[in-house]
Motif scaffolding. Structure first.
Motif, PDB file in Angstrom:
ATOM      1  N   ALA A 148       0.835  -1.203   0.000  1.00 21.90           N
ATOM      2  CA  ALA A 148       0.000   0.000   0.000  1.00 21.90           C
ATOM      3  C   ALA A 148       0.870   1.254   0.000  1.00 21.90           C
ATOM      4  N   ILE A 149       1.963   1.223   0.759  1.00 26.84           N
ATOM      5  CA  ILE A 149       2.882   2.370   0.797  1.00 26.84           C
ATOM      6  C   ILE A 149       3.528   2.560  -0.576  1.00 26.84           C
ATOM      7  N   ARG A 150       3.954   1.469  -1.182  1.00 27.22           N
ATOM      8  CA  ARG A 150       4.566   1.533  -2.511  1.00 27.22           C
ATOM      9  C   ARG A 150       3.581   2.134  -3.521  1.00 27.22           C
ATOM     10  N   THR A 151       2.337   1.703  -3.456  1.00 25.65           N
ATOM     11  CA  THR A 151       1.310   2.224  -4.359  1.00 25.65           C
ATOM     12  C   THR A 151       1.086   3.705  -4.101  1.00 25.65           C
ATOM     13  N   ALA A 152       1.037   4.092  -2.828  1.00 23.99           N
ATOM     14  CA  ALA A 152       0.827   5.500  -2.482  1.00 23.99           C
ATOM     15  C   ALA A 152       2.003   6.358  -2.948  1.00 23.99           C
ATOM     16  N   GLN A 153       3.212   5.803  -2.911  1.00 22.16           N
ATOM     17  CA  GLN A 153       4.379   6.556  -3.375  1.00 22.16           C
ATOM     18  C   GLN A 153       4.401   6.664  -4.893  1.00 22.16           C
ATOM     19  N   LEU A 154       3.872   5.686  -5.587  1.00 21.95           N
ATOM     20  CA  LEU A 154       3.859   5.719  -7.048  1.00 21.95           C
ATOM     21  C   LEU A 154       2.837   6.717  -7.570  1.00 21.95           C
ATOM     22  N   ALA A 155       1.745   6.917  -6.842  1.00 22.63           N
ATOM     23  CA  ALA A 155       0.674   7.795  -7.311  1.00 22.63           C
ATOM     24  C   ALA A 155       1.183   9.226  -7.551  1.00 22.63           C
ATOM     25  N   PRO A 156       1.945   9.857  -6.611  1.00 21.69           N
ATOM     26  CA  PRO A 156       2.448  11.210  -6.897  1.00 21.69           C
ATOM     27  C   PRO A 156       3.415  11.243  -8.084  1.00 21.69           C
ATOM     28  N   ALA A 157       4.232  10.204  -8.240  1.00 18.57           N
ATOM     29  CA  ALA A 157       5.166  10.163  -9.369  1.00 18.57           C
ATOM     30  C   ALA A 157       4.413  10.095 -10.685  1.00 18.57           C
ATOM     31  N   LYS A 158       3.333   9.319 -10.712  1.00 13.83           N
ATOM     32  CA  LYS A 158       2.531   9.231 -11.933  1.00 13.83           C
ATOM     33  C   LYS A 158       1.884  10.585 -12.231  1.00 13.83           C
ATOM     34  N   ALA A 159       1.418  11.266 -11.181  1.00 15.87           N
ATOM     35  CA  ALA A 159       0.796  12.574 -11.372  1.00 15.87           C
ATOM     36  C   ALA A 159       1.821  13.575 -11.901  1.00 15.87           C
ATOM     37  N   ALA A 160       3.050  13.529 -11.377  1.00 15.78           N
ATOM     38  CA  ALA A 160       4.105  14.440 -11.847  1.00 15.78           C
ATOM     39  C   ALA A 160       4.434  14.170 -13.315  1.00 15.78           C
ATOM     40  N   ARG A 161       4.518  12.886 -13.694  1.00 12.19           N
ATOM     41  CA  ARG A 161       4.791  12.548 -15.096  1.00 12.19           C
ATOM     42  C   ARG A 161       3.674  13.038 -15.999  1.00 12.19           C
ATOM     43  N   ALA A 162       2.435  12.900 -15.546  1.00 15.22           N
ATOM     44  CA  ALA A 162       1.294  13.354 -16.346  1.00 15.22           C
ATOM     45  C   ALA A 162       1.333  14.866 -16.515  1.00 15.22           C
ATOM     46  N   ALA A 163       1.683  15.590 -15.447  1.00 12.47           N
ATOM     47  CA  ALA A 163       1.770  17.052 -15.537  1.00 12.47           C
ATOM     48  C   ALA A 163       2.884  17.460 -16.487  1.00 12.47           C
ATOM     49  N   ALA A 164       4.031  16.771 -16.414  1.00  9.71           N
ATOM     50  CA  ALA A 164       5.147  17.085 -17.311  1.00  9.71           C
ATOM     51  C   ALA A 164       4.765  16.835 -18.759  1.00  9.71           C
ATOM     52  N   THR A 165       4.047  15.747 -19.003  1.00  3.58           N
ATOM     53  CA  THR A 165       3.595  15.429 -20.355  1.00  3.58           C
ATOM     54  C   THR A 165       2.631  16.498 -20.862  1.00  3.58           C
ATOM     55  N   ALA A 166       1.733  16.951 -19.981  1.00  2.00           N
ATOM     56  CA  ALA A 166       0.772  17.986 -20.368  1.00  2.00           C
ATOM     57  C   ALA A 166       1.497  19.291 -20.692  1.00  2.00           C
ATOM     58  N   ARG A 167       2.525  19.640 -19.864  1.00  2.00           N
ATOM     59  CA  ARG A 167       3.296  20.855 -20.135  1.00  2.00           C
ATOM     60  C   ARG A 167       4.010  20.745 -21.478  1.00  2.00           C
ATOM     61  N   ALA A 168       4.592  19.582 -21.730  1.00  2.00           N
ATOM     62  CA  ALA A 168       5.307  19.387 -22.995  1.00  2.00           C
ATOM     63  C   ALA A 168       4.350  19.504 -24.175  1.00  2.00           C
ATOM     64  N   ALA A 169       3.138  19.001 -24.007  1.00  2.00           N
ATOM     65  CA  ALA A 169       2.153  19.075 -25.091  1.00  2.00           C
ATOM     66  C   ALA A 169       1.748  20.519 -25.359  1.00  2.00           C
ATOM     67  N   ARG A 170       1.749  21.339 -24.288  1.00  2.00           N
ATOM     68  CA  ARG A 170       1.395  22.759 -24.458  1.00  2.00           C
ATOM     69  C   ARG A 170       2.567  23.560 -25.009  1.00  2.00           C
ATOM     70  N   GLY A 171       3.772  22.946 -25.007  1.00  2.00           N
ATOM     71  CA  GLY A 171       4.932  23.630 -25.560  1.00  2.00           C
ATOM     72  C   GLY A 171       5.756  24.348 -24.523  1.00  2.00           C
ATOM     73  N   SER A 172       5.464  24.156 -23.268  1.00  2.00           N
ATOM     74  CA  SER A 172       6.234  24.803 -22.215  1.00  2.00           C
ATOM     75  C   SER A 172       7.494  24.007 -21.947  1.00  2.00           C
ATOM     76  N   SER A 173       8.625  24.706 -21.844  1.00  2.00           N
ATOM     77  CA  SER A 173       9.880  23.993 -21.589  1.00  2.00           C
ATOM     78  C   SER A 173      10.292  24.107 -20.135  1.00  2.00           C
ATOM     79  N   ARG A 174       9.487  24.748 -19.327  1.00  2.00           N
ATOM     80  CA  ARG A 174       9.837  24.950 -17.922  1.00  2.00           C
ATOM     81  C   ARG A 174       9.595  23.667 -17.143  1.00  2.00           C
TER      82      ARG A 174
END
Length: 187
Positions: A148-174
């Motif tokens: 359960a702890i491992r799953t809980a730790q993976l959830a924020p990492a997945k959210a960060a990757r999704a946000a980075a992907t969304a930023r890249a799709a919008r063209g932001s390099s920050r």
């Protein structure tokens, strides 16, 4: 929409030589036979699909019917045989569906138990206290809590990757770290 002029067509056919008229007749007869074959093929496919759906729906009732027969006093073997006869299916098919249902039920019960254990762990219970409550060994509880702890730790990492992907799709390099690399080296 195109509407043929049948009078003109009949007049043209009247002027055709007999051998050419026979060719036209064969062409249209062959075309009509091909259309009829396609229609029959589609009807056969639809009939097979209806029968398959009916068999599937009937097999979905196997666990319920099995419980009914057991409650009525039948032995497990007699219940399986009775259901196989009722549905016209092989005994192995009935056993397969019973086992599949049993596994799905066990998976759902395990998932519910794991949610309860994770909830108790979040409330601060020790592994020994949780183990006594749910009647499992402390090592099993520890394994479930670690998962359960491992799953809980993976959830924020997945959210960060999704946000980075969304930023890249919008063209932001920050980057989320203000231009610094977020990659951490392992020791």
């Amino acid at each position: 929409m195109y509407e043929p002029d049948f009078k003109a067509l009949l007049a043209a056919l009247d002027n055709l030589p007999a051998d050419r008229l026979a060719q036209v007749h064969r062409f249209y007869a062959d075309a009509a036979a091909a259309v009829a074959a396609k229609i029959e093929e589609r009807r056969a496919r639809e009939r097979i699909e209806r029968e398959a759906r009916a068999r599937f729906d009937a097999l979905a009732t196997v666990p319920h019917r099995y419980r009914e027969l057991l409650a009525g006093g039948a032995t497990a073997d007699h219940a399986v045989d009775a259901i196989a006869r009722e549905l016209g299916s092989p005994r192995e098919t009935i056993l397969y569906h019973l086992d599949r249902h049993r596994r799905a039920t066990a998976r759902a019960a395990r998932a519910e138990r794991d949610r309860l254990i994770a909830s108790l762990a979040r409330r601060g219970w020790s592994n020994a206290e949780i183990a006594a409550q749910v009647q499992l060994s402390p090592s099993t509880v520890a394994r479930i809590v670690a998962g359960a702890i491992r799953t809980a730790q993976l959830a924020p990492a997945k959210a960060a990757r999704a946000a980075a992907t969304a930023r890249a799709a919008r063209g932001s390099s920050r980057s989320p770290a203000g231009g610094r690399s977020t990659h951490q080296r392992r020791p």
